[in-house]
Design an enzyme around this catalytic site. Structure first.
Site, PDB file in Angstrom:
ATOM      1  N   LYS A  76       0.811  -1.237   0.000  1.00 54.68           N
ATOM      2  CA  LYS A  76       0.000   0.000   0.000  1.00 54.68           C
ATOM      3  C   LYS A  76       0.833   1.271   0.000  1.00 54.68           C
ATOM      4  CE  LYS A  76       0.314  -2.292   3.889  1.00 54.68           C
ATOM      5  NZ  LYS A  76      -0.187  -3.207   4.860  1.00 54.68           N
TER       6      LYS A  76
ATOM      7  N   ASP B 238      -0.578   3.615   7.678  1.00 53.49           N
ATOM      8  CA  ASP B 238      -1.064   2.484   6.874  1.00 53.49           C
ATOM      9  C   ASP B 238      -2.507   2.729   6.412  1.00 53.49           C
ATOM     10  OD1 ASP B 238      -0.663  -0.601   6.223  1.00 53.49           O
ATOM     11  OD2 ASP B 238      -2.628  -0.397   7.176  1.00 53.49           O
TER      12      ASP B 238
ATOM     13  N   GLU C  72      -5.221  -6.139  -5.102  1.00 56.83           N
ATOM     14  CA  GLU C  72      -6.345  -6.478  -4.217  1.00 56.83           C
ATOM     15  C   GLU C  72      -5.908  -6.581  -2.758  1.00 56.83           C
ATOM     16  OE1 GLU C  72      -9.604  -6.545  -3.122  1.00 56.83           O
ATOM     17  OE2 GLU C  72     -10.065  -7.336  -5.100  1.00 56.83           O
TER      18      GLU C  72
ATOM     19  N   LYS D 213      -4.035   3.324   2.521  1.00 62.46           N
ATOM     20  CA  LYS D 213      -5.157   2.544   1.984  1.00 62.46           C
ATOM     21  C   LYS D 213      -6.303   3.462   1.553  1.00 62.46           C
ATOM     22  CE  LYS D 213      -4.004  -1.549   4.699  1.00 62.46           C
ATOM     23  NZ  LYS D 213      -4.121  -2.173   6.015  1.00 62.46           N
TER      24      LYS D 213
ATOM     25  N   GLU E  37       2.782  -4.166  10.626  1.00 63.17           N
ATOM     26  CA  GLU E  37       3.861  -3.857   9.697  1.00 63.17           C
ATOM     27  C   GLU E  37       5.199  -4.101  10.406  1.00 63.17           C
ATOM     28  OE1 GLU E  37       3.258  -2.867   6.400  1.00 63.17           O
ATOM     29  OE2 GLU E  37       1.334  -3.569   7.120  1.00 63.17           O
TER      30      GLU E  37
ATOM     31  N   VAL F 115      -5.338  -3.338   0.213  1.00 63.02           N
ATOM     32  CA  VAL F 115      -6.348  -2.756   1.104  1.00 63.02           C
ATOM     33  C   VAL F 115      -7.340  -3.839   1.512  1.00 63.02           C
ATOM     34  CG1 VAL F 115      -8.030  -0.893   1.446  1.00 63.02           C
ATOM     35  CG2 VAL F 115      -6.204  -0.609  -0.241  1.00 63.02           C
TER      36      VAL F 115
ATOM     37  N   GLY G 270      -6.941  -6.664   3.183  1.00 60.92           N
ATOM     38  CA  GLY G 270      -6.488  -8.064   3.236  1.00 60.92           C
ATOM     39  C   GLY G 270      -7.256  -8.951   2.274  1.00 60.92           C
TER      40      GLY G 270
ATOM     41  N   GLY H  90      -3.442 -10.426   8.056  1.00 52.10           N
ATOM     42  CA  GLY H  90      -3.138 -11.827   8.356  1.00 52.10           C
ATOM     43  C   GLY H  90      -2.626 -12.503   7.106  1.00 52.10           C
TER      44      GLY H  90
ATOM     45  N   ILE I 256     -10.502  -9.228   1.828  1.00 52.75           N
ATOM     46  CA  ILE I 256     -11.809  -8.749   1.356  1.00 52.75           C
ATOM     47  C   ILE I 256     -11.710  -8.364  -0.121  1.00 52.75           C
ATOM     48  CG2 ILE I 256     -13.667  -7.059   1.722  1.00 52.75           C
ATOM     49  CD1 ILE I 256     -12.435  -6.463   4.467  1.00 52.75           C
TER      50      ILE I 256
HETATM   51  N1  HSE Z   1      -0.514  -3.940   9.013  1.00 50.37           N
HETATM   52  C1  HSE Z   1      -1.654  -4.044   8.175  1.00 50.37           C
HETATM   53  C2  HSE Z   1      -2.892  -4.039   9.048  1.00 50.37           C
HETATM   54  C3  HSE Z   1      -1.571  -5.305   7.373  1.00 50.37           C
HETATM   55  O1  HSE Z   1      -2.743  -4.248  10.256  1.00 50.37           O
HETATM   56  O2  HSE Z   1      -3.988  -3.803   8.567  1.00 50.37           O
HETATM   57  C4  HSE Z   1      -2.619  -5.426   6.307  1.00 50.37           C
HETATM   58  O3  HSE Z   1      -2.508  -4.417   5.344  1.00 50.37           O
END
Ligand code: HSE
Length: 337
Positions: free
Chosen positions: A107, A203, A131, A207, A192, A134, A136, A304, A138
């Protein structure tokens, strides 16, 4: 059905890259039976050969040189799961210029270089798919693509960071101390490498900028997001929100105001009668509002290794089947004078 082989290069074989390698190994037969595509990892760029072997890959695919990846004609799709802006963004651009399809979970690199990377993909007639960047696992990009076919998206609002949502949930439900909850999120592979990006809201801002860029069709930069993280949230505030029947959540919101997008990431009190108050642990939820379809809510595991790898593998197959057709048009931002 005759199968065809699609060669993969993995850039990064850490938590996410390793999960992609394992998914390809474990699900390879099922994927081939469903799609007629046999995924074969032909290169894996990693700091050490050990990591590559730990991910269940043959040692001969290991390399430390990007040249060996972009110069390998047997590689069709480059999958980037290194994280961080550089050298990842350069590697993505080089891969596209070398005629590879690109799938990324990154991202930060994408949010900061979206227009340039989309232009490089279009110039070379290759796929740029993201995909996993953003939400994970979904299918957010697929849904957004579908909504954008005939809607003007006017609002995006939700929870897009699994780590902070996990921390806030554990603080609220178990009275876990912030530092301990963060350690758990790291242990579970949600955070991260430098969790500052999660807890300070960077983060989520990356996104949100990606989602807003897709909605706007032009590059909306992460610096345009008014950003506050969760480090200032106290255990007392979390407990009080719970006592009121709601929850404090790190909310990412983008709203079209005339022709301008207003973007914000900040902890907010969410009342108990709102869906977002019930999004727990590493789950994410995003509400996308289109002018024709109205509000659409998407919910699932936002962080995850397995959910993220699932989104990546789906992108690899899309790249192999549809090529540049799914690459978005993102024009550079107009300069402000
Ligand atoms: N570190 C990110 C989070 C990982 O916790 O959402 C997934 O993008």
């Amino acid at each position: 059905m005759a199968s065809r082989e699609v060669g993969i290069a993995l850039l990064g074989v850490g938590i996410v890259g390793g999960a992609v390698a394992r998914t390809i190994t474990e699900q390879g037969d099922v994927i081939e039976a469903r799609t007629g595509i046999r995924l074969v990892v032909r290169r894996a760029l990693a700091r050490s050969r050990e990591r590559v072997v730990q991910a269940g890959l043959p040692p001969e695919v290991a390399t430390t040189e990007i040249e060996e990846v972009v110069g390998d004609e047997r590689v069709d799709v480059v999958v980037e799961a290194m994280g961080g802006e550089e050298p990842a963004a350069t590697y993505l651009r080089r891969s596209l210029e070398a005629g590879k399809h690109v799938v990324t979970a990154n991202k930060e690199a994408l949010a900061k270089n979206f227009a340039e990377l989309a232009a490089a993909a279009r110039a070379s007639g290759r796929a740029l798919l993201f995909e996993a960047s953003v939400g994970g696992g979904i299918p957010l990009m697929a849904s957004l693509r579908q909504i954008l076919a005939d809607n003007r998206v006017t609002r995006i609002r939700g929870i897009v960071n699994g780590t902070t949502n996990y921390i806030l949930t554990q603080m609220a439900e178990r009275r876990t101390a912030y530092a301990e909850a963060l350690r758990e999120a790291q242990r579970l592979g949600y955070a991260e490498p430098d969790p500052t990006a999660d807890v300070e809201g960077y983060d989520a801002a990356y996104k949100l900028a990606i989602l807003a860029s897709l909605a706007a069709g032009r590059h909306i930069r992460p610096e345009q997001v008014d950003r506050t993280g969760i480090t200032g949230v106290t255990p007392e505030q979390v407990a009080e929100a719970r006592a009121r029947g709601g929850a404090i959540k790190l909310i990412a919101g983008a709203e079209l105001d005339g022709e301008e997008w207003r973007l914000r990431v900040a902890p907010e009190f969410v009342p108990g009668d709102h869906l977002l108050a019930h999004v727990r642990l590493n789950f994410n939820a995003v509400e996308i509002t289109g002018d024709r379809v109205g509000p659409v809510v998407l919910y699932g595991q936002g962080a995850g290794p397995l959910p993220t790898a699932s989104a990546i593998v789906s992108d690899i197959l899309d790249a192999a089947r549809f090529g540049a057709a799914l690459t978005p048009h993102i024009v550079p931002q107009m300069s402000r004078t």
